[in-house]
Design an enzyme around this catalytic site. Structure first.
Site, short mmCIF file in Angstrom:
data_model
loop_
_atom_site.label_atom_id
_atom_site.label_comp_id
_atom_site.label_asym_id
_atom_site.label_seq_id
_atom_site.Cartn_x
_atom_site.Cartn_y
_atom_site.Cartn_z
N LYS A 22 0.83 -1.21 0.00
CA LYS A 22 0.00 0.00 0.00
C LYS A 22 0.86 1.26 0.00
O LYS A 22 0.63 2.19 -0.77
CB LYS A 22 -0.92 -0.03 1.23
N ARG A 92 -3.28 2.90 8.62
CA ARG A 92 -3.61 1.60 8.01
C ARG A 92 -2.39 0.72 7.91
O ARG A 92 -1.29 1.21 7.64
CB ARG A 92 -4.11 1.79 6.58
N GLY A 101 -8.39 -7.21 4.70
CA GLY A 101 -9.21 -7.34 5.91
C GLY A 101 -8.54 -8.07 7.05
O GLY A 101 -9.15 -8.31 8.07
N MET A 103 -5.73 -7.13 8.73
CA MET A 103 -5.15 -6.30 9.78
C MET A 103 -6.02 -5.06 9.98
O MET A 103 -7.00 -4.87 9.29
CB MET A 103 -3.72 -5.97 9.45
N ARG A 336 -3.89 -1.33 -6.02
CA ARG A 336 -3.06 -2.54 -5.95
C ARG A 336 -3.53 -3.48 -7.05
O ARG A 336 -4.64 -3.34 -7.57
CB ARG A 336 -3.20 -3.22 -4.59
N HIS A 455 -16.37 -9.00 3.05
CA HIS A 455 -15.34 -9.93 3.50
C HIS A 455 -15.53 -11.32 2.90
O HIS A 455 -14.59 -11.92 2.35
CB HIS A 455 -15.36 -9.99 5.03
N SER A 763 12.61 -41.89 -8.06
CA SER A 763 11.45 -41.04 -7.83
C SER A 763 11.40 -40.73 -6.34
O SER A 763 11.38 -41.64 -5.51
CB SER A 763 10.18 -41.76 -8.27
N CYS A 830 7.07 -38.05 -6.45
CA CYS A 830 5.69 -38.52 -6.45
C CYS A 830 5.04 -38.38 -5.07
O CYS A 830 3.92 -38.81 -4.86
CB CYS A 830 5.61 -39.96 -6.94
N TYR A 850 10.63 -34.86 -13.90
CA TYR A 850 9.18 -34.66 -13.83
C TYR A 850 8.70 -34.55 -12.39
O TYR A 850 9.40 -34.93 -11.46
CB TYR A 850 8.45 -35.82 -14.55
C1 PEP Z 1 5.97 -41.12 -0.55
O1 PEP Z 1 6.38 -41.67 0.47
O2 PEP Z 1 6.19 -39.93 -0.80
C2 PEP Z 1 5.16 -41.86 -1.51
C3 PEP Z 1 4.80 -41.33 -2.66
O3 PEP Z 1 4.73 -43.09 -1.13
P1 PEP Z 1 3.52 -43.34 -0.13
O4 PEP Z 1 2.86 -42.03 0.11
O5 PEP Z 1 2.65 -44.32 -0.80
O6 PEP Z 1 4.23 -43.87 1.07
#
Ligand code: PEP
Ligand code: MG
Length: 875
Positions: A22, A92, A101, A103, A336, A455, A763, A830, A850
């Site tokens: 601000k 403010r 909203g 603070m 803003r 709000h 992974s 993963c 990935y």
């Molecule tokens: C993990 O441990 O991050 C994973 C993907 O395997 P799980 O959650 O099945 O233990």
């Protein structure tokens, strides 16, 4: 000496970290020559210092505030507390990131018994002067002294009743003067000291109150939800007051340079004549749409429209502005980058590229990845919707459709959802920041009062939760736990449905359907795909999830948790039989039942993935999640297996583990029972042979969980390769497959170079890796982590956002060690973090191939990956 206070004239937009959003924008607007009431900003550093000094404001900060005050007074030609020409200010908060909203704000500061008389004479408007004074006393008491404002509101209501009027504006100067007297008595009664009559004391108290508000519970919750670090602190803006409540030629409003709900390029907002800002924001009086200002005062409307366009062009983004009109003159109080729905965010980003304002890269950075969730959320099933009849309509405040059980308080919402995970719709007269935790868990929010900038509307849009606001026909009886619409009663627990895109409310449960990626959204996603280098896969265990993920653009499956394929009642028995089998023979009987199920599932998954990689993770069932618990379940299983109940019960008791998360799961199962790995390999490869014969290309990636030692991996890999190669050879087909590992035990990260000798990909299972790096049980950490947030040891949940310093260090190390041995080794993630924008950025920066996340997070991850590439290009 550190400079803690900057006049607006001394700042600029780039000083956001120091002046807050601000303050920096007020400075920037001043530099642009726009009509901004002047003032000064106390820096975020002063706030940080305040906390360092044990919540005490440093003398040099006070000194610099008074020096800046003097200069500002001179500019206005007014004086603090003056009986002839008193200077009043607003105080403010303004952090680096906007926290709407969250603070506290104080208006009309500087009024005293003497100053109010001066203001009355000067403006020739005693009504206005006393109205301002009573507002100030209430606000000061509430925000600075933490006296509940209800104490004062009762007095105001009583006064209106005594006078037989409905609106505040119907009270005259004398009434308000009397009210001021009553307010001061109340203040003294509750505070034990008189209302301060020295404006400088008021000012320093107010500045400190804003600093304190940085640490109030609702600010802390908001910060956590939005990943705003505590150590940033807030700045405080002290600005000369201009008055929107000086009569019918004065007013106040908020407006966006484009529609924040759908992105249309039209001025959008609300205003009220003869009112101050909080009347609009708090939803106390219902404001008029900004378009009506054109009819009421075309010149003012045009001037505002011009300024809005100028600001939008300057910031190259949609602006959210506050303005006040004092006796016909327009003043800008704030600008803003406006908060917007996901739909609007996408449309505005694309429009700004088409208008030649932004490049594609800049446009991609304008859309918040986590917001995309809202676009993927369900809408009502068109057929079911057609059959339903709305019971009322409010404002379409935040899009999406939801059904749920009616609840009336935030606490009850949280309680019910925690208990049974079924959706709730929070119904309130209007929401306030204290409701935030209940709003987060609600499927939808319905309010009876307040406009598009109330709000409820602002916060719901920010969270991507569907919201209908200001539905005036809804009569809420919170104490009685019911509401009525035209006399019909709806009780707590009854199902209703709300449509945040139309504002309709339905007195029943309406089925919802899933979203599709199309139009502007698809365009934005295609830009993201052009730019990103990080691939996005999905975690999917069923063909249905895999299909959804493909619709959302997943490039393969990064994790198929094979044990999840047996959760269904019809399948879990075979899985249980395998777990409780006492010898190889029994186990092979059970495995023979599991094999065809797995093979069929894999065939479907390969087909859904249309030739993209499918990573099959071998069984990793934490035993406590799978064994039968109740006697009834054990009896049933015993019957199926032709066993005695007692015997089976004993076997299950023997399987009990003190620490199942560190127990006989993952690779350890295949080491004890190699036949499991044999069965799974058969399923993976036979399914691959099947689809290859149908002309599909597939390259399965077999993934072994919970490895901590090369020899563990090698043991299972040998079984996999032997089984797979035999089958492939027999088929006469050329099928390739990879055997890789999860890195989810710290030891695997430490020894990644050894493991990479055999593992063809890594992974990161960051759920377990986080659990084991911190030593926090992933099942139980939720019990004590809130204490870590309270004590500010942690600012966020390490199971939701990667701990970059600790867990991240292990990941970097593993990637580097893996690459040394196997250059360009395929690496992915993963764990749940794969769908968290911050963590996706970290994965990009760490050089992963990935990320893999749940289907609904795929678009978010695609965008986050593109943003990461724009910020930090990687080849
Ligand atoms: C993990 O441990 O991050 C994973 C993907 O395997 P799980 O959650 O099945 O233990
Ligand atoms: Mg795991």
């Amino acid at each position: 000496m550190t400079k803690y206070v900057y006049l607006f004239k001394e700042g600029q937009a780039s000083m956001k970290n120091l002046l807050g959003g601000k303050g920096a924008n007020l400075a920037e607007m001043t530099n642009l020559g726009l009509p901004v009431p002047q003032g000064f900003t106390v820096t975020t550093e002063a706030c940080i210092q305040y906390y360092k000094d044990g919540k005490k404001i440093a003398p040099e900060v006070v000194e610099q505030i008074f020096a800046a005050l003097e200069k500002t007074e001179a500019e206005f030609g007014k004086k603090f507390g003056d009986s002839k020409n008193p200077f009043l200010v607003s105080v403010r908060s303004g952090a680096r990131a906007s926290m709407p909203g969250m603070m506290d704000t104080i208006l009309n500061l500087g009024l005293t018994d003497e100053a109010v008389e001066g203001l009355a004479k000067l403006t020739d408007n005693p009504r206005f002067a006393y109205d301002s004074y009573r507002r100030f006393i209430q606000m000061f008491a509430d925000v600075v002294m933490e006296i509940d404002k209800a104490n004062f509101e009762h007095l105001l209501e009583a006064m209106k009743e005594a006078k037989g009027v409905h609106l505040d504006t119907d009270l005259d100067a004398n009434d308000l003067k009397k009210l001021v007297g009553q307010f001061k008595v109340k203040y003294q009664e509750l505070k034990g000291e008189p209302f301060p009559q020295d404006p400088k004391v008021q000012l320093i108290e107010a500045v400190q109150a804003v600093f304190r508000s940085w640490d109030n519970p609702r600010a802390n919750t908001y910060r956590m939800l939005n990943h705003i670090p505590y150590e940033w602190g807030t700045a405080v803006n002290v600005q000369g007051m201009v008055f929107g409540n000086m009569g019918q030629d004065s007013g106040t409003g908020v407006a966006f340079s484009r529609n924040p709900a759908n992105g249309d390029n039209v001025l959008y907002g609300e205003y009220l004549f003869n009112a101050q800002g909080e009347d609009v924001v708090a939803g106390i009086r219902t404001p008029k749409p900004i378009a009506e200002l054109k009819a009421e005062n075309e010149a003012l409307y045009d001037e505002f429209d011009r300024i809005a366009k100028k600001l939008e062009a300057h910031y190259r983004d949609m602006q959210d502005m506050e303005f006040t009109i004092e006796k016909g003159k327009l003043y800008m109080l704030q600008t803003r980058n406006g908060k917007r729905t996901a739909q609007a965010a996408v449309k505005i980003a694309i429009d700004l590229v088409n208008e030649g304002v932004l490049t594609k890269e800049e446009a991609l950075l304008k859309v918040e990845p986590s917001q995309l969730d809202a676009l993927l959320h369900p809408t009502f099933d068109p057929k079911a919707l057609k059959a339903a009849k709305p019971i009322t309509q409010g404002l379409a405040a935040s899009p999406g459709a939801a059904y749920g059980r009616v609840v009336f308080t935030a606490e009850r919402a949280a309680e019910l959802v925690k208990k049974d995970k079924l959706p709730v719709v929070l119904v309130r007269q209007e929401t306030s920041p204290e409701d935030i935790e209940g709003m987060v868990v609600s499927a939808g929010i319905l309010t009876a009062r307040g406009g598009m900038t109330s709000h409820a509307a602002v916060v719901a849009r920010g969270m991507g939760t569907c919201c209908v606001a200001g539905a005036g026909e809804v009569k809420v009886n919170e104490a009685g736990k019911f509401f009525t619409i035209n006399g019909k009663r709806y009780n707590e627990g009854d199902y209703i449905s709300i449509d945040g895109s139309t504002g309709y409310v339905y007195g029943e449960k309406i089925a919802t359907t899933e979203a599709v990626v199309s139009g502007d959204f698809a365009t934005l996603m295609s830009w993201a795909d052009e730019i990103r280098v990080l691939k996005v896969r999905t975690n999917a265990d069923t063909p249905r999830d895999a299909h959804q993920a493909r619709v959302f653009g997943a490039e393969g499956i990064g994790l198929c948790r094979t044990e999840h394929m047996f959760f269904e009642a019809s399948r879990i028995k075979a899985m249980r039989e395998m777990i409780v089998a006492k010898n190889l023979k029994e186990r092979e009987v059970a495995l023979a039942k599991l094999l065809p199920m797995q093979r069929e599932d894999f065939i479907k998954l390969y087909k859904e993935m249309e030739g993209y990689a499918v990573t099959v993770r071998y069984l990793d069932p934490p035993l406590h999640e799978f064994v039968p618990h109740t006697d009834a379940e054990i009896k049933e299983l015993a019957k199926d297996m032709g066993l005695e109940f007692e015997e089976l019960k004993r076997t299950i008791e023997d399987l009990h583990e003190t620490n199942p998360m560190l127990g006989h799961r993952g690779v350890r199962l295949s080491i004890t029972y190699p036949e499991i790995a044999v069965m799974q390999t058969k399923a993976v490869i036979e399914a691959a042979i099947h689809v290859t014969k149908e002309g599909l290309h597939v390259e399965p990636e077999i993934m072994i969980p919970l490895i901590g030692e090369l020899k563990e991996f090698k043991f299972v890999k040998d079984i996999v390769v032997k089984t797979a190669d035999e089958l492939i050879k027999k088929s006469g087909l050329n099928i390739k497959y990879l055997v890789g590992t999860m890195i989810e035990i710290p030891r695997a990260a430490l020894l990644a170079d050894e493991i990479a000798k055999e593992a063809e990909f890594f992974s990161f299972g960051t759920n377990d890796l986080t659990q084991m790096t911190f030593g926090f049980s992933r099942d139980d950490a939720g019990k004590f982590l809130p204490d870590y947030y309270k004590t500010k040891i942690f600012e966020s949940d390490p199971f939701a956002h990667i701990d970059q310093r600790g867990v991240g260090k292990l990941m970097k190390m593993a990637v580097n060690l893996g690459n040394e041995v196997r250059p360009n080794i395929k690496t992915g993630i993963c764990g749940e973090h794969g769908g968290d924008p911050q963590s996706v950025e970290f994965c990009h920066n760490t050089g992963l191939t990935y990320v893999s996340c749940s289907p609904f997070r795929v678009p978010l991850a695609r965008l986050a990956a593109a943003q990461a590439q724009i910020r930090n290009p990687r080849k």
